[in-house]
Design a protein around this motif. Sequence first.
Motif, PDB file in Angstrom:
ATOM      1  N   VAL A   1     -21.550  -2.642   8.551  1.00 36.37           N
ATOM      2  CA  VAL A   1     -20.628  -3.481   7.800  1.00 36.37           C
ATOM      3  C   VAL A   1     -19.211  -3.108   8.179  1.00 36.37           C
ATOM      4  O   VAL A   1     -18.964  -2.028   8.710  1.00 36.37           O
ATOM      5  CB  VAL A   1     -20.836  -3.357   6.268  1.00 36.37           C
ATOM      6  N   LEU A   2     -18.268  -3.965   7.876  1.00 35.78           N
ATOM      7  CA  LEU A   2     -16.888  -3.803   8.324  1.00 35.78           C
ATOM      8  C   LEU A   2     -16.312  -2.426   8.006  1.00 35.78           C
ATOM      9  O   LEU A   2     -15.773  -1.765   8.871  1.00 35.78           O
ATOM     10  CB  LEU A   2     -16.002  -4.896   7.715  1.00 35.78           C
ATOM     11  N   HIS A   3     -16.402  -1.974   6.775  1.00 36.01           N
ATOM     12  CA  HIS A   3     -15.832  -0.686   6.403  1.00 36.01           C
ATOM     13  C   HIS A   3     -16.890   0.357   6.078  1.00 36.01           C
ATOM     14  O   HIS A   3     -16.632   1.334   5.395  1.00 36.01           O
ATOM     15  CB  HIS A   3     -14.896  -0.842   5.197  1.00 36.01           C
ATOM     16  N   GLY A   4     -18.086   0.174   6.584  1.00 37.74           N
ATOM     17  CA  GLY A   4     -19.167   1.104   6.308  1.00 37.74           C
ATOM     18  C   GLY A   4     -19.113   2.341   7.174  1.00 37.74           C
ATOM     19  O   GLY A   4     -18.409   2.400   8.177  1.00 37.74           O
ATOM     20  N   VAL A   5     -19.864   3.318   6.781  1.00 40.27           N
ATOM     21  CA  VAL A   5     -19.971   4.556   7.553  1.00 40.27           C
ATOM     22  C   VAL A   5     -20.582   4.213   8.915  1.00 40.27           C
ATOM     23  O   VAL A   5     -21.585   3.526   9.004  1.00 40.27           O
ATOM     24  CB  VAL A   5     -20.856   5.581   6.804  1.00 40.27           C
TER      25      VAL A   5
ATOM     26  N   MET B   1       0.813  -1.190   0.000  1.00 43.70           N
ATOM     27  CA  MET B   1       0.000   0.000   0.000  1.00 43.70           C
ATOM     28  C   MET B   1       0.862   1.262   0.000  1.00 43.70           C
ATOM     29  O   MET B   1       0.449   2.271  -0.539  1.00 43.70           O
ATOM     30  CB  MET B   1      -0.943  -0.005   1.192  1.00 43.70           C
ATOM     31  N   ALA B   2       2.028   1.206   0.604  1.00 45.85           N
ATOM     32  CA  ALA B   2       2.889   2.390   0.637  1.00 45.85           C
ATOM     33  C   ALA B   2       3.285   2.815  -0.770  1.00 45.85           C
ATOM     34  O   ALA B   2       3.323   4.013  -1.077  1.00 45.85           O
ATOM     35  CB  ALA B   2       4.131   2.113   1.473  1.00 45.85           C
ATOM     36  N   PHE B   3       3.560   1.855  -1.648  1.00 43.28           N
ATOM     37  CA  PHE B   3       3.919   2.169  -3.027  1.00 43.28           C
ATOM     38  C   PHE B   3       2.768   2.894  -3.726  1.00 43.28           C
ATOM     39  O   PHE B   3       2.972   3.892  -4.418  1.00 43.28           O
ATOM     40  CB  PHE B   3       4.268   0.888  -3.789  1.00 43.28           C
ATOM     41  N   ILE B   4       1.559   2.426  -3.533  1.00 41.12           N
ATOM     42  CA  ILE B   4       0.395   3.046  -4.170  1.00 41.12           C
ATOM     43  C   ILE B   4       0.164   4.451  -3.624  1.00 41.12           C
ATOM     44  O   ILE B   4      -0.121   5.380  -4.376  1.00 41.12           O
ATOM     45  CB  ILE B   4      -0.855   2.163  -3.988  1.00 41.12           C
ATOM     46  N   ARG B   5       0.306   4.629  -2.325  1.00 36.81           N
ATOM     47  CA  ARG B   5       0.129   5.959  -1.736  1.00 36.81           C
ATOM     48  C   ARG B   5       1.191   6.932  -2.235  1.00 36.81           C
ATOM     49  O   ARG B   5       0.910   8.114  -2.416  1.00 36.81           O
ATOM     50  CB  ARG B   5       0.162   5.864  -0.221  1.00 36.81           C
ATOM     51  N   THR B   6       2.394   6.441  -2.472  1.00 32.86           N
ATOM     52  CA  THR B   6       3.459   7.288  -3.015  1.00 32.86           C
ATOM     53  C   THR B   6       3.161   7.662  -4.462  1.00 32.86           C
ATOM     54  O   THR B   6       3.354   8.796  -4.871  1.00 32.86           O
ATOM     55  CB  THR B   6       4.816   6.557  -2.930  1.00 32.86           C
ATOM     56  N   ALA B   7       2.680   6.707  -5.226  1.00 30.33           N
ATOM     57  CA  ALA B   7       2.395   6.938  -6.641  1.00 30.33           C
ATOM     58  C   ALA B   7       1.172   7.827  -6.850  1.00 30.33           C
ATOM     59  O   ALA B   7       1.097   8.577  -7.821  1.00 30.33           O
ATOM     60  CB  ALA B   7       2.191   5.610  -7.360  1.00 30.33           C
ATOM     61  N   ALA B   8       0.198   7.753  -5.946  1.00 28.82           N
ATOM     62  CA  ALA B   8      -1.040   8.519  -6.101  1.00 28.82           C
ATOM     63  C   ALA B   8      -1.437   9.138  -4.770  1.00 28.82           C
ATOM     64  O   ALA B   8      -2.416   8.725  -4.146  1.00 28.82           O
ATOM     65  CB  ALA B   8      -2.144   7.617  -6.621  1.00 28.82           C
ATOM     66  N   PRO B   9      -0.691  10.143  -4.311  1.00 30.74           N
ATOM     67  CA  PRO B   9      -1.019  10.750  -3.018  1.00 30.74           C
ATOM     68  C   PRO B   9      -2.391  11.417  -3.048  1.00 30.74           C
ATOM     69  O   PRO B   9      -2.758  12.066  -4.012  1.00 30.74           O
ATOM     70  CB  PRO B   9       0.093  11.777  -2.814  1.00 30.74           C
ATOM     71  N   GLY B  10      -3.147  11.206  -1.981  1.00 27.95           N
ATOM     72  CA  GLY B  10      -4.454  11.815  -1.875  1.00 27.95           C
ATOM     73  C   GLY B  10      -5.560  11.065  -2.603  1.00 27.95           C
ATOM     74  O   GLY B  10      -6.717  11.445  -2.527  1.00 27.95           O
ATOM     75  N   ALA B  11      -5.206  10.008  -3.309  1.00 26.04           N
ATOM     76  CA  ALA B  11      -6.215   9.228  -4.024  1.00 26.04           C
ATOM     77  C   ALA B  11      -7.022   8.411  -3.027  1.00 26.04           C
ATOM     78  O   ALA B  11      -6.548   8.068  -1.949  1.00 26.04           O
ATOM     79  CB  ALA B  11      -5.548   8.304  -5.030  1.00 26.04           C
ATOM     80  N   ILE B  12      -8.243   8.108  -3.384  1.00 27.88           N
ATOM     81  CA  ILE B  12      -9.083   7.270  -2.530  1.00 27.88           C
ATOM     82  C   ILE B  12      -9.409   5.986  -3.275  1.00 27.88           C
ATOM     83  O   ILE B  12      -9.188   5.872  -4.467  1.00 27.88           O
ATOM     84  CB  ILE B  12     -10.369   7.996  -2.102  1.00 27.88           C
ATOM     85  N   SER B  13      -9.920   5.013  -2.570  1.00 23.06           N
ATOM     86  CA  SER B  13     -10.219   3.731  -3.198  1.00 23.06           C
ATOM     87  C   SER B  13     -11.701   3.411  -3.078  1.00 23.06           C
ATOM     88  O   SER B  13     -12.418   3.974  -2.265  1.00 23.06           O
ATOM     89  CB  SER B  13      -9.401   2.611  -2.552  1.00 23.06           C
TER      90      SER B  13
ATOM     91  N   VAL C   1      -8.432  -4.963   3.878  1.00 22.26           N
ATOM     92  CA  VAL C   1      -9.244  -5.307   5.055  1.00 22.26           C
ATOM     93  C   VAL C   1      -8.775  -4.577   6.311  1.00 22.26           C
ATOM     94  O   VAL C   1      -9.582  -4.171   7.135  1.00 22.26           O
ATOM     95  CB  VAL C   1      -9.228  -6.833   5.289  1.00 22.26           C
ATOM     96  N   PHE C   2      -7.476  -4.376   6.443  1.00 22.56           N
ATOM     97  CA  PHE C   2      -6.936  -3.744   7.646  1.00 22.56           C
ATOM     98  C   PHE C   2      -6.481  -2.308   7.392  1.00 22.56           C
ATOM     99  O   PHE C   2      -5.545  -1.834   8.020  1.00 22.56           O
ATOM    100  CB  PHE C   2      -5.792  -4.589   8.208  1.00 22.56           C
ATOM    101  N   GLU C   3      -7.144  -1.609   6.494  1.00 23.12           N
ATOM    102  CA  GLU C   3      -6.809  -0.223   6.195  1.00 23.12           C
ATOM    103  C   GLU C   3      -6.888   0.605   7.480  1.00 23.12           C
ATOM    104  O   GLU C   3      -7.943   0.687   8.108  1.00 23.12           O
ATOM    105  CB  GLU C   3      -7.775   0.337   5.152  1.00 23.12           C
ATOM    106  N   PRO C   4      -5.769   1.220   7.909  1.00 25.95           N
ATOM    107  CA  PRO C   4      -5.777   1.952   9.175  1.00 25.95           C
ATOM    108  C   PRO C   4      -6.512   3.295   9.118  1.00 25.95           C
ATOM    109  O   PRO C   4      -6.919   3.821  10.134  1.00 25.95           O
ATOM    110  CB  PRO C   4      -4.300   2.168   9.467  1.00 25.95           C
ATOM    111  N   ASN C   5      -6.688   3.835   7.933  1.00 29.46           N
ATOM    112  CA  ASN C   5      -7.313   5.152   7.792  1.00 29.46           C
ATOM    113  C   ASN C   5      -8.534   5.046   6.891  1.00 29.46           C
ATOM    114  O   ASN C   5      -8.641   5.734   5.885  1.00 29.46           O
ATOM    115  CB  ASN C   5      -6.287   6.136   7.225  1.00 29.46           C
ATOM    116  N   LEU C   6      -9.465   4.182   7.245  1.00 31.21           N
ATOM    117  CA  LEU C   6     -10.578   3.880   6.350  1.00 31.21           C
ATOM    118  C   LEU C   6     -11.486   5.063   6.080  1.00 31.21           C
ATOM    119  O   LEU C   6     -12.019   5.194   4.992  1.00 31.21           O
ATOM    120  CB  LEU C   6     -11.387   2.686   6.844  1.00 31.21           C
ATOM    121  N   LYS C   7     -11.675   5.953   7.030  1.00 31.55           N
ATOM    122  CA  LYS C   7     -12.544   7.107   6.786  1.00 31.55           C
ATOM    123  C   LYS C   7     -12.030   7.940   5.619  1.00 31.55           C
ATOM    124  O   LYS C   7     -12.787   8.315   4.731  1.00 31.55           O
ATOM    125  CB  LYS C   7     -12.642   7.980   8.028  1.00 31.55           C
TER     126      LYS C   7
END
Length: 60
Positions: A52-56, A1-13, A20-26
Amino acid sequence: MAFIRTAAPGAISYVNEGHVFEPNLKQEFWSPNYEHLLSIKRRYDPTNLFRVLHGVGSDT
């Protein structure tokens, strides 16, 4: 994930493709819309029945 965050800073998914274990899901899934979505969630689901697991509101 660090590589993707470096390549696309500020992008969302897309929530169904997230880690599953995204620390900053909001920020990662909902970005600046989270607080507004949470207020809607609390209005229509005040007991947090539909969760749900990653729901609002999943962290409350």
